[in-house]
Scaffold this active site. Structure first.
Site, PDB file in Angstrom:
ATOM      1  N   LYS A 100       0.817  -1.217   0.000  1.00  0.00           N
ATOM      2  CA  LYS A 100       0.000   0.000   0.000  1.00  0.00           C
ATOM      3  C   LYS A 100       0.855   1.273   0.000  1.00  0.00           C
ATOM      4  CE  LYS A 100      -4.184  -1.958   1.991  1.00  0.00           C
ATOM      5  NZ  LYS A 100      -3.806  -3.315   2.480  1.00  0.00           N
TER       6      LYS A 100
HETATM    7  C1  LIG Z   1      -4.542  -4.417   1.913  1.00  0.00           C
HETATM    8  C2  LIG Z   1      -3.819  -5.717   1.914  1.00  0.00           C
HETATM    9  C3  LIG Z   1      -4.228  -6.802   1.124  1.00  0.00           C
HETATM   10  C4  LIG Z   1      -5.484  -6.758   0.272  1.00  0.00           C
HETATM   11  O1  LIG Z   1      -5.404  -5.859  -0.787  1.00  0.00           O
HETATM   12  P1  LIG Z   1      -6.758  -5.393  -1.547  1.00  0.00           P
HETATM   13  O2  LIG Z   1      -6.338  -4.383  -2.509  1.00  0.00           O
HETATM   14  O3  LIG Z   1      -7.635  -4.831  -0.454  1.00  0.00           O
HETATM   15  O4  LIG Z   1      -7.354  -6.606  -2.151  1.00  0.00           O
HETATM   16  C5  LIG Z   1      -3.458  -7.949   1.112  1.00  0.00           C
HETATM   17  N1  LIG Z   1      -2.350  -8.059   1.887  1.00  0.00           N
HETATM   18  C6  LIG Z   1      -1.931  -7.043   2.667  1.00  0.00           C
HETATM   19  C7  LIG Z   1      -0.701  -7.233   3.496  1.00  0.00           C
HETATM   20  C8  LIG Z   1      -2.640  -5.838   2.718  1.00  0.00           C
HETATM   21  O5  LIG Z   1      -2.221  -4.860   3.512  1.00  0.00           O
END
Ligand SMILES: *Cc1c(COP(=O)(O)O)cnc(C)c1O
Length: 435
Positions: A107
């Protein structure tokens, strides 16, 4: 480029408006009017380009009409000041490590890009301050807070459930200060999300403050997640293995995988995708039955995927013209229990000396079980295992190393504002802020 809402009540929305508003007024998600394929020559030579060069070409297809070339280039290059290496695990399975950014999770890419793009629009227009509200169960808050830290004209409010995030996670957004305020809500993650949603709906509040969201519903956070799919392909091509590429994405809100599907639409030669779920397998059930049935989330050890109503499902449907058959032709699913996730982390550690985090473990396992002869699989390792230290140490039965970046956060002093879970309290707090 203009944007329309997946609920079809809004059209012709500018990028700037889509980014500042986050969600459309009709509650739909914004989609670009066009997804432009990149030329064949780009794909032929992609293995000779750097991550930043590749990402800029992709960014130009999305944002080139709306942001001057030199500004956009700077945005991309600043965002991607870290690598996302492709690491072979065994046989035809590769890990795309997306955890080399400041908060050690994928993210970071979207968070940093969105912060810079919004910052650009605010500077350009001399706009009034924009306030970003973000509810977090742990990871989103830290990536968004760190991405926006020090960006002028933007203040971030992170709402998190008191006592329900790990100490490491909490430190990553409560120790920053400056334009980042942490609100410690006496409630659950769902309560935090409900407060944020109610704030966006509240007329008086929106007249007083300019509010926006930084979840993956926001196009500025969601689209940049396409960058690393192209770079993963480039790395595989360099290794001479780019013929039949399968990409497996551990999924919760489905922002990450949807960005990959956009990549495929732009011509990226990916044969198919796999969406790996934990026990919150709403999408898996949809693939099986053709019926989408959201339900309350349940807690798992891959908690960033504990989502009962994946917000980007609307984008997936829209991208495939609502056709279940077309969706099934590109994406298959998988779902794993906590026991299976733990077993996978342990097996891969013992057998291959590679430490998975609980999310990446879902991705790895879906490839290990579903890859066909001749295919090469990439799973997205979405976070560093040390972010889930207690869980992972318990599984493998030995202590793990904490990267210096995480240790640095642990030195900081926690600062947060206690908040009840009632909207009236949250609203009166926000109403005291200067616009
Ligand atoms: C947010 C997140 C996900 C999921 O991603 P999406 O875009 O919501 O499907 C998977 N793994 C981790 C470590 C995350 O922080």
């Amino acid at each position: 480029m203009n944007y329309y809402s997946t609920n079809k009540q809004e059209h012709g929305v500018s990028l700037e408006e889509a980014v500042v508003k986050g969600l459309a007024v009709d509650k739909g998600l914004y989609m670009p009017d066009a997804i432009r394929p990149l030329p064949e020559t780009f794909y032929e030579h992609i293995d000779q380009l750097s991550f930043q060069e590749i990402a800029y070409r992709v960014a130009d297809a999305f944002f080139g009409e709306d942001v001057p070339a030199d500004t956009l280039k700077q945005l991309v290059y600043d965002t991607l000041s870290f690598d996302t290496p492709l690491v072979p695990i065994h046989d035809a399975i590769y890990s795309l490590e997306l955890f080399h950014g400041p908060t050690l999770a994928f993210k970071d890419v979207g968070g940093r890009f969105m912060a810079r793009l919004l910052g650009y629009f605010i500077r350009k227009e001399g706009k009034r301050q924009v306030n970003v509200l973000v509810a977090t169960s742990g990871d989103t808050g830290s990536a968004v807070a760190n991405g926006f830290l020090g960006v002028e004209g933007i203040h971030v409010y992170v709402l998190y459930p008191k006592g329900k995030v790990s100490e490491i996670q909490e430190k990553q957004f409560t120790t920053l200060g400056r334009n980042i305020t942490a609100l410690e809500v006496d409630g659950t993650f769902d309560d935090c999300q409900a407060l944020v949603k109610a704030a966006f709906m509240d007329k008086g509040l929106n007249e007083h403050l300019q509010l926006t969201s930084a979840n993956s519903i926001n196009v500025a956070r969601f689209l940049p997640q396409a960058f690393y799919y192209f770079y993963a392909y480039a790395q595989l091509k360099r290794a001479g293995r780019a013929d039949q590429v399968v990409i497996c994405v551990p999924s919760g809100n489905f922002g990450n995988i949807t960005a990959g599907l956009f990549g495929k639409r732009m011509g990226l030669p990916v044969k198919r995708f796999i969406a790996a779920n934990n026990r919150n397998d709403i999408f898996y059930q949809y693939l099986k039955t053709g019926i989408y049935t959201p339900r309350p989330s349940i807690a798992t050890i891959a908690n960033a995927m504990d989502v009962g109503a994946p917000s980007n499902f609307a984008r997936v449907l829209d991208l495939y013209g609502e056709s279940h058959a077309a969706i099934c032709a590109d994406i298959s699913g998988a779902t794993y229990t906590d026991e299976q996730i733990a077993e996978t982390v342990k097996q891969v550690w013992t057998g291959h000396h590679y430490l998975l985090d609980p999310h990446g473990a879902c991705g790895y396992r879906a490839l290990a079980e579903g890859l066909q002869p001749g295919e090469t699989g990439i799973f997205l390792e979405t976070a560093h295992p040390a972010k889930f230290k207690d869980t992972v140490e318990k599984i493998i039965g030995e202590p793990i190393e904490i990267p210096a970046k995480l240790q640095a956060f642990m030195q900081g002093k926690k600062q947060s504002i206690p908040m009840s879970k009632t909207f009236a309290d949250f609203k009166s707090y926000l109403m005291t802020l200067k616009p």
